[in-house]
Design an enzyme around this catalytic site. Structure first.
Site, PDB file in Angstrom:
ATOM      1  N   SER A   1       3.348  -2.255  10.239  1.00 31.41           N
ATOM      2  CA  SER A   1       4.794  -2.316  10.490  1.00 31.41           C
ATOM      3  C   SER A   1       5.420  -3.651  10.094  1.00 31.41           C
ATOM      4  O   SER A   1       6.360  -4.122  10.751  1.00 31.41           O
ATOM      5  CB  SER A   1       5.112  -1.976  11.949  1.00 31.41           C
ATOM      6  OG  SER A   1       4.750  -0.624  12.218  1.00 31.41           O
TER       7      SER A   1
ATOM      8  N   GLY B   1       2.416   2.225  10.681  1.00 32.61           N
ATOM      9  CA  GLY B   1       3.369   3.325  10.544  1.00 32.61           C
ATOM     10  C   GLY B   1       4.108   3.670  11.818  1.00 32.61           C
ATOM     11  O   GLY B   1       4.755   4.713  11.905  1.00 32.61           O
TER      12      GLY B   1
ATOM     13  N   GLU C   1      -5.482  -5.010  10.490  1.00 33.33           N
ATOM     14  CA  GLU C   1      -4.445  -4.007  10.713  1.00 33.33           C
ATOM     15  C   GLU C   1      -4.715  -3.278  12.027  1.00 33.33           C
ATOM     16  O   GLU C   1      -5.519  -2.337  12.063  1.00 33.33           O
ATOM     17  CB  GLU C   1      -4.438  -2.992   9.573  1.00 33.33           C
ATOM     18  CG  GLU C   1      -4.134  -3.588   8.218  1.00 33.33           C
ATOM     19  CD  GLU C   1      -3.542  -2.544   7.280  1.00 33.33           C
ATOM     20  OE1 GLU C   1      -2.422  -2.765   6.811  1.00 33.33           O
ATOM     21  OE2 GLU C   1      -4.187  -1.512   7.038  1.00 33.33           O
TER      22      GLU C   1
ATOM     23  N   GLY D   1       2.848  -1.186   4.265  1.00 33.94           N
ATOM     24  CA  GLY D   1       2.897   0.234   3.929  1.00 33.94           C
ATOM     25  C   GLY D   1       4.325   0.664   3.655  1.00 33.94           C
ATOM     26  O   GLY D   1       4.878   0.464   2.578  1.00 33.94           O
ATOM     27  N   GLY D   2       4.962   1.257   4.668  1.00 32.23           N
ATOM     28  CA  GLY D   2       6.289   1.859   4.509  1.00 32.23           C
ATOM     29  C   GLY D   2       7.306   0.979   3.801  1.00 32.23           C
ATOM     30  O   GLY D   2       8.022   1.441   2.900  1.00 32.23           O
TER      31      GLY D   2
ATOM     32  N   HIS E   1      -9.460   1.223   4.597  1.00 30.54           N
ATOM     33  CA  HIS E   1      -8.196   1.418   5.310  1.00 30.54           C
ATOM     34  C   HIS E   1      -8.440   2.378   6.478  1.00 30.54           C
ATOM     35  O   HIS E   1      -9.236   3.313   6.368  1.00 30.54           O
ATOM     36  CB  HIS E   1      -7.125   1.982   4.366  1.00 30.54           C
ATOM     37  CG  HIS E   1      -5.773   1.979   5.002  1.00 30.54           C
ATOM     38  ND1 HIS E   1      -5.376   2.976   5.859  1.00 30.54           N
ATOM     39  CD2 HIS E   1      -4.754   1.091   4.947  1.00 30.54           C
ATOM     40  CE1 HIS E   1      -4.155   2.686   6.301  1.00 30.54           C
ATOM     41  NE2 HIS E   1      -3.762   1.555   5.755  1.00 30.54           N
TER      42      HIS E   1
ATOM     43  N   ASN F   1       0.859  -1.188   0.000  1.00 28.38           N
ATOM     44  CA  ASN F   1       0.000   0.000   0.000  1.00 28.38           C
ATOM     45  C   ASN F   1       0.894   1.236   0.000  1.00 28.38           C
ATOM     46  O   ASN F   1       1.481   1.591   1.020  1.00 28.38           O
ATOM     47  CB  ASN F   1      -0.896  -0.031   1.248  1.00 28.38           C
ATOM     48  CG  ASN F   1      -1.724   1.244   1.394  1.00 28.38           C
ATOM     49  OD1 ASN F   1      -1.832   2.029   0.458  1.00 28.38           O
ATOM     50  ND2 ASN F   1      -2.296   1.430   2.581  1.00 28.38           N
ATOM     51  N   TRP F   2       0.983   1.868  -1.149  1.00 27.34           N
ATOM     52  CA  TRP F   2       1.894   3.021  -1.272  1.00 27.34           C
ATOM     53  C   TRP F   2       1.327   4.289  -0.650  1.00 27.34           C
ATOM     54  O   TRP F   2       2.043   5.284  -0.514  1.00 27.34           O
ATOM     55  CB  TRP F   2       2.195   3.288  -2.754  1.00 27.34           C
ATOM     56  CG  TRP F   2       3.000   2.219  -3.417  1.00 27.34           C
ATOM     57  CD1 TRP F   2       3.509   1.073  -2.839  1.00 27.34           C
ATOM     58  CD2 TRP F   2       3.395   2.185  -4.794  1.00 27.34           C
ATOM     59  NE1 TRP F   2       4.192   0.346  -3.782  1.00 27.34           N
ATOM     60  CE2 TRP F   2       4.140   0.997  -4.985  1.00 27.34           C
ATOM     61  CE3 TRP F   2       3.191   3.045  -5.874  1.00 27.34           C
ATOM     62  CZ2 TRP F   2       4.683   0.652  -6.221  1.00 27.34           C
ATOM     63  CZ3 TRP F   2       3.729   2.702  -7.109  1.00 27.34           C
ATOM     64  CH2 TRP F   2       4.471   1.517  -7.274  1.00 27.34           C
ATOM     65  N   LYS F   3       0.042   4.298  -0.347  1.00 29.39           N
ATOM     66  CA  LYS F   3      -0.595   5.520   0.174  1.00 29.39           C
ATOM     67  C   LYS F   3      -0.320   6.674  -0.797  1.00 29.39           C
ATOM     68  O   LYS F   3      -0.270   6.457  -2.002  1.00 29.39           O
ATOM     69  CB  LYS F   3      -0.122   5.801   1.603  1.00 29.39           C
ATOM     70  CG  LYS F   3      -0.198   4.526   2.463  1.00 29.39           C
ATOM     71  CD  LYS F   3       0.007   4.745   3.920  1.00 29.39           C
ATOM     72  CE  LYS F   3      -0.128   3.391   4.638  1.00 29.39           C
ATOM     73  NZ  LYS F   3      -0.073   3.491   6.079  1.00 29.39           N
TER      74      LYS F   3
ATOM     75  N   GLU G   1      -6.860   4.792   7.552  1.00 31.18           N
ATOM     76  CA  GLU G   1      -6.666   6.219   7.219  1.00 31.18           C
ATOM     77  C   GLU G   1      -7.890   6.777   6.500  1.00 31.18           C
ATOM     78  O   GLU G   1      -8.278   7.933   6.718  1.00 31.18           O
ATOM     79  CB  GLU G   1      -5.379   6.382   6.387  1.00 31.18           C
ATOM     80  CG  GLU G   1      -4.138   6.208   7.265  1.00 31.18           C
ATOM     81  CD  GLU G   1      -2.915   5.675   6.541  1.00 31.18           C
ATOM     82  OE1 GLU G   1      -2.858   5.735   5.308  1.00 31.18           O
ATOM     83  OE2 GLU G   1      -2.009   5.174   7.245  1.00 31.18           O
TER      84      GLU G   1
HETATM   85  P1  PGA Z   1       2.848   0.247   7.588  1.00 34.29           P
HETATM   86  O1  PGA Z   1       1.377   0.488   6.953  1.00 34.29           O
HETATM   87  O2  PGA Z   1       3.359  -1.054   7.013  1.00 34.29           O
HETATM   88  O3  PGA Z   1       3.665   1.430   7.164  1.00 34.29           O
HETATM   89  O4  PGA Z   1       2.659   0.146   9.062  1.00 34.29           O
HETATM   90  C1  PGA Z   1       0.480  -0.559   6.779  1.00 34.29           C
HETATM   91  C2  PGA Z   1      -0.802  -0.052   6.168  1.00 34.29           C
HETATM   92  O5  PGA Z   1      -1.197   1.094   6.450  1.00 34.29           O
HETATM   93  O6  PGA Z   1      -1.464  -0.774   5.391  1.00 34.29           O
END
Ligand code: PGA
Length: 253
Positions: free
Chosen positions: A215, A176, A170, A236-237, A98, A12-14, A100
């Protein structure tokens, strides 16, 4: 991981990567995952890079997912994108709900209950995200939150389609933050999510893939992916760098 279910590692590149940066990434990723037999690999770029990524991944094992969509097929919804617009450019699936989107953009369970069947009806694979906040976990409300989200968000889906959804557990406190769930926490919550699906259909609970997200990094992926109910990861990251994302894919083999 169970051998009955193909693991999925999705990045997930956001709101990261221009089209040029996405092209650079995919050129570096494809040779690194070309031998990842038995693993599905997905990237979730911002809308504007979707078409370029569909083009650049054609013929490879990498699938392209959007990060959100609207439930209606068309209409006066300024700024939104419909499922049919994603399938028109051969997008494979879509992240829905998600945390967010829920926290920052007012995504509701009510809308998600419409989005999940709309995505499937259009031929998209939804990755439905669920998870508790730190407060909810400390109060002992994790299962209550997961039950609420899974039941509400899948309420309008016929039982025989449940296995076509991918669910990503999640924990919000792990996203994050670098604070990954322990293997025990991840397995317990993901087994619980699967049991919620089993309440409606045992057969579909055996099919549905449940991912862990929060994470995930190259150095913790193997331990999480070895858990019996964990069918992959939403990353994500660590998905922004081709080498670290490929290392997580390798851990799923
Ligand atoms: P993260 O994000 O791996 O940076 O914790 C995961 C996500 O938001 O899907």
């Amino acid at each position: 991981m169970s051998s009955d279910r193909t693991p999925l590692i999705a990045g997930n590149w956001k709101m990261h990567k221009s089209i040029a940066e996405a092209e650079e990434f995919i050129a570096a990723l494809l040779p690194r995952v070309s031998d990842a037999e038995g693993v599905e690999v997905g990237i979730c770029p911002p809308f504007l890079a979707l078409q370029a990524m569909v083009h650049s991944t054609r013929g490879s094992r990498v699938q392209v997912f959007a990060q959100t969509m609207h439930q209606a097929d068309h209409g006066a919804f300024t700024g939104e994108v419909a499922a049919s617009m994603l399938t028109e450019i051969d997008v494979h699936g879509v992240i829905l709900g998600h945390s967010e989107r829920r926290e920052l953009f007012g995504e509701t369970d009510r809308a998600l209950a419409l989005k999940v069947p709309a995505a499937l009806a259009a031929g998209l694979t939804p990755i439905l995200c669920v998870g508790e906040t730190e407060d909810e976990r400390e109060r002992g409300d994790t299962q209550r939150k997961l039950r609420h989200q899974v039941q509400e968000d899948l309420a309008r889906l016929p039982d025989d389609r449940l296995g076509d959804v991918v669910i990503a557990y999640e924990p919000i406190w792990a996203i994050g933050t670098g604070q990954v769930a322990t293997p025990e926490q991840a397995q317990e919550a993901i087994a619980f999510v699967r049991a919620l699906v089993a309440d409606r259909s045992r057969e579909q609970a055996g099919r549905v893939r449940v991912l862990y997200g929060g994470s995930v990094k190259p150095d913790n992926a193997a331990e999480l992916l070895a858990l019996p109910d964990v069918d992959g990861a939403l990353v994500g990251g660590a998905s922004l760098d081709a080498a670290s994302f490929a290392a997580i894919v390798a851990a799923a083999r």
